[in-house]
Design a protein around this motif. Structure first.
Motif, PDB file in Angstrom:
ATOM      1  N   MET A   1      -7.908  22.172   1.798  1.00 17.91           N
ATOM      2  CA  MET A   1      -8.582  20.913   1.621  1.00 17.91           C
ATOM      3  C   MET A   1      -7.850  20.092   0.571  1.00 17.91           C
ATOM      4  O   MET A   1      -7.553  20.576  -0.502  1.00 17.91           O
ATOM      5  N   ALA A   2      -7.595  18.846   0.909  1.00 20.47           N
ATOM      6  CA  ALA A   2      -6.779  17.980   0.055  1.00 20.47           C
ATOM      7  C   ALA A   2      -7.630  17.220  -0.957  1.00 20.47           C
ATOM      8  O   ALA A   2      -8.798  16.928  -0.730  1.00 20.47           O
ATOM      9  N   ASN A   3      -6.998  16.901  -2.073  1.00 22.18           N
ATOM     10  CA  ASN A   3      -7.568  16.047  -3.103  1.00 22.18           C
ATOM     11  C   ASN A   3      -6.875  14.700  -3.012  1.00 22.18           C
ATOM     12  O   ASN A   3      -5.691  14.569  -3.346  1.00 22.18           O
ATOM     13  N   LEU A   4      -7.606  13.693  -2.533  1.00 26.26           N
ATOM     14  CA  LEU A   4      -7.051  12.375  -2.282  1.00 26.26           C
ATOM     15  C   LEU A   4      -7.473  11.437  -3.409  1.00 26.26           C
ATOM     16  O   LEU A   4      -8.670  11.249  -3.645  1.00 26.26           O
ATOM     17  N   VAL A   5      -6.508  10.872  -4.098  1.00 32.20           N
ATOM     18  CA  VAL A   5      -6.773  10.009  -5.249  1.00 32.20           C
ATOM     19  C   VAL A   5      -6.541   8.563  -4.838  1.00 32.20           C
ATOM     20  O   VAL A   5      -5.490   8.235  -4.288  1.00 32.20           O
ATOM     21  N   TYR A   6      -7.527   7.706  -5.136  1.00 32.02           N
ATOM     22  CA  TYR A   6      -7.417   6.284  -4.814  1.00 32.02           C
ATOM     23  C   TYR A   6      -7.422   5.475  -6.102  1.00 32.02           C
ATOM     24  O   TYR A   6      -8.289   5.657  -6.956  1.00 32.02           O
ATOM     25  N   LYS A   7      -6.423   4.564  -6.220  1.00 35.28           N
ATOM     26  CA  LYS A   7      -6.314   3.693  -7.399  1.00 35.28           C
ATOM     27  C   LYS A   7      -6.137   2.254  -6.947  1.00 35.28           C
ATOM     28  O   LYS A   7      -5.478   1.992  -5.942  1.00 35.28           O
ATOM     29  N   ARG A   8      -6.719   1.338  -7.746  1.00 33.79           N
ATOM     30  CA  ARG A   8      -6.599  -0.083  -7.443  1.00 33.79           C
ATOM     31  C   ARG A   8      -6.852  -0.894  -8.700  1.00 33.79           C
ATOM     32  O   ARG A   8      -7.704  -0.544  -9.508  1.00 33.79           O
ATOM     33  N   VAL A   9      -6.094  -1.971  -8.860  1.00 37.18           N
ATOM     34  CA  VAL A   9      -6.363  -2.956  -9.907  1.00 37.18           C
ATOM     35  C   VAL A   9      -6.630  -4.293  -9.238  1.00 37.18           C
ATOM     36  O   VAL A   9      -6.151  -4.561  -8.131  1.00 37.18           O
ATOM     37  N   SER A  10      -7.402  -5.141  -9.916  1.00 39.64           N
ATOM     38  CA  SER A  10      -7.821  -6.413  -9.322  1.00 39.64           C
ATOM     39  C   SER A  10      -6.747  -7.497  -9.397  1.00 39.64           C
ATOM     40  O   SER A  10      -6.700  -8.366  -8.540  1.00 39.64           O
ATOM     41  N   THR A  11      -5.913  -7.452 -10.427  1.00 40.04           N
ATOM     42  CA  THR A  11      -4.877  -8.475 -10.583  1.00 40.04           C
ATOM     43  C   THR A  11      -3.535  -7.813 -10.822  1.00 40.04           C
ATOM     44  O   THR A  11      -3.463  -6.663 -11.261  1.00 40.04           O
ATOM     45  N   ASP A  54      -5.114   3.818   4.678  1.00 40.35           N
ATOM     46  CA  ASP A  54      -4.157   4.926   4.799  1.00 40.35           C
ATOM     47  C   ASP A  54      -4.794   6.246   4.370  1.00 40.35           C
ATOM     48  O   ASP A  54      -4.586   7.288   5.000  1.00 40.35           O
ATOM     49  N   LEU A  55      -5.566   6.199   3.288  1.00 37.84           N
ATOM     50  CA  LEU A  55      -6.248   7.402   2.801  1.00 37.84           C
ATOM     51  C   LEU A  55      -7.185   7.937   3.879  1.00 37.84           C
ATOM     52  O   LEU A  55      -7.178   9.137   4.175  1.00 37.84           O
ATOM     53  N   LEU A  56      -7.974   7.056   4.479  1.00 39.96           N
ATOM     54  CA  LEU A  56      -8.924   7.506   5.509  1.00 39.96           C
ATOM     55  C   LEU A  56      -8.210   8.062   6.734  1.00 39.96           C
ATOM     56  O   LEU A  56      -8.684   9.016   7.355  1.00 39.96           O
ATOM     57  N   PRO A  61     -11.644  16.492   7.512  1.00 38.59           N
ATOM     58  CA  PRO A  61     -12.941  16.991   7.064  1.00 38.59           C
ATOM     59  C   PRO A  61     -12.780  18.035   5.961  1.00 38.59           C
ATOM     60  O   PRO A  61     -11.912  18.909   6.033  1.00 38.59           O
ATOM     61  N   GLY A  62     -13.598  17.890   4.921  1.00 40.58           N
ATOM     62  CA  GLY A  62     -13.561  18.809   3.796  1.00 40.58           C
ATOM     63  C   GLY A  62     -12.730  18.313   2.624  1.00 40.58           C
ATOM     64  O   GLY A  62     -12.800  18.876   1.530  1.00 40.58           O
ATOM     65  N   ASP A  63     -11.933  17.258   2.835  1.00 41.08           N
ATOM     66  CA  ASP A  63     -11.141  16.692   1.739  1.00 41.08           C
ATOM     67  C   ASP A  63     -12.063  15.988   0.746  1.00 41.08           C
ATOM     68  O   ASP A  63     -13.189  15.600   1.079  1.00 41.08           O
ATOM     69  N   THR A  64     -11.558  15.794  -0.470  1.00 41.35           N
ATOM     70  CA  THR A  64     -12.296  15.094  -1.506  1.00 41.35           C
ATOM     71  C   THR A  64     -11.534  13.842  -1.914  1.00 41.35           C
ATOM     72  O   THR A  64     -10.335  13.910  -2.186  1.00 41.35           O
ATOM     73  N   VAL A  65     -12.249  12.720  -1.954  1.00 35.56           N
ATOM     74  CA  VAL A  65     -11.690  11.454  -2.435  1.00 35.56           C
ATOM     75  C   VAL A  65     -12.060  11.329  -3.904  1.00 35.56           C
ATOM     76  O   VAL A  65     -13.238  11.411  -4.263  1.00 35.56           O
ATOM     77  N   LEU A  87     -17.401   7.950   4.738  1.00 33.17           N
ATOM     78  CA  LEU A  87     -17.090   9.254   4.142  1.00 33.17           C
ATOM     79  C   LEU A  87     -17.974  10.345   4.741  1.00 33.17           C
ATOM     80  O   LEU A  87     -17.495  11.439   5.056  1.00 33.17           O
ATOM     81  N   HIS A  88     -19.250  10.033   4.914  1.00 29.62           N
ATOM     82  CA  HIS A  88     -20.166  11.007   5.513  1.00 29.62           C
ATOM     83  C   HIS A  88     -19.762  11.301   6.961  1.00 29.62           C
ATOM     84  O   HIS A  88     -19.707  12.462   7.372  1.00 29.62           O
ATOM     85  N   ARG A  89     -19.475  10.261   7.724  1.00 27.63           N
ATOM     86  CA  ARG A  89     -19.065  10.426   9.122  1.00 27.63           C
ATOM     87  C   ARG A  89     -17.835  11.325   9.233  1.00 27.63           C
ATOM     88  O   ARG A  89     -17.743  12.181  10.105  1.00 27.63           O
ATOM     89  N   ASP A  90     -16.870  11.100   8.330  1.00 22.97           N
ATOM     90  CA  ASP A  90     -15.618  11.862   8.365  1.00 22.97           C
ATOM     91  C   ASP A  90     -15.687  13.167   7.583  1.00 22.97           C
ATOM     92  O   ASP A  90     -14.681  13.865   7.451  1.00 22.97           O
ATOM     93  N   ARG A  91     -16.859  13.476   7.056  1.00 22.28           N
ATOM     94  CA  ARG A  91     -17.107  14.714   6.285  1.00 22.28           C
ATOM     95  C   ARG A  91     -16.176  14.837   5.092  1.00 22.28           C
ATOM     96  O   ARG A  91     -15.551  15.877   4.858  1.00 22.28           O
ATOM     97  N   LEU A  92     -16.124  13.754   4.309  1.00 22.34           N
ATOM     98  CA  LEU A  92     -15.321  13.710   3.095  1.00 22.34           C
ATOM     99  C   LEU A  92     -16.247  13.653   1.883  1.00 22.34           C
ATOM    100  O   LEU A  92     -17.287  12.996   1.924  1.00 22.34           O
ATOM    101  N   ALA A  93     -15.854  14.329   0.832  1.00 18.69           N
ATOM    102  CA  ALA A  93     -16.603  14.279  -0.419  1.00 18.69           C
ATOM    103  C   ALA A  93     -16.035  13.166  -1.291  1.00 18.69           C
ATOM    104  O   ALA A  93     -14.861  12.816  -1.179  1.00 18.69           O
TER     105      ALA A  93
END
Length: 104
Positions: A1-11, A54-56, A61-65, A87-93
């Protein structure tokens, strides 16, 4: 199960330094990082952001965001509900590491 990290800045004048600090302290095992280009608007629905898409696509299933704080992903109630539905549909935490909802 993968650990997927999401980062974003507004400007494009902002950096991900604070997000990096929070996520580094979380000691996430073998993170796969998805980072939006600087200035990806917070007005853009999260499900329309390129790197979150891209992350999605990458996720299984079973991966964690992982996100540093809730507002790095969503801004309003409807966005929260939309993202949680996917996230629920795709079974992601979802793991929020700081701020509001981090204890959930």
């Amino acid at each position: 199960m993968a650990n997927l990290v999401y980062k974003r800045v507004s400007t494009d004048q902002q950096s991900t330094d604070r997000q990096n600090l929070v996520l580094d302290e979380a000691d996430i095992e073998e993170p796969v990082v998805f980072e939006e280009e600087g200035g990806t608007s917070s007005r853009l629905h999260p499900l329309e952001r390129p790197k979150f898409g891209d992350l999605l696509t990458y996720a299984r299933p079973g991966d964690t965001v992982h996100i540093s704080e809730m507002f790095r992903l969503v801004r309003g109630t409807q966005h929260i509900l939309d993202v949680l539905d996917v996230l629920h549909r795709d079974r992601l935490a979802l793991r929020i590491h700081d701020g509001a909802f981090s204890a959930m």
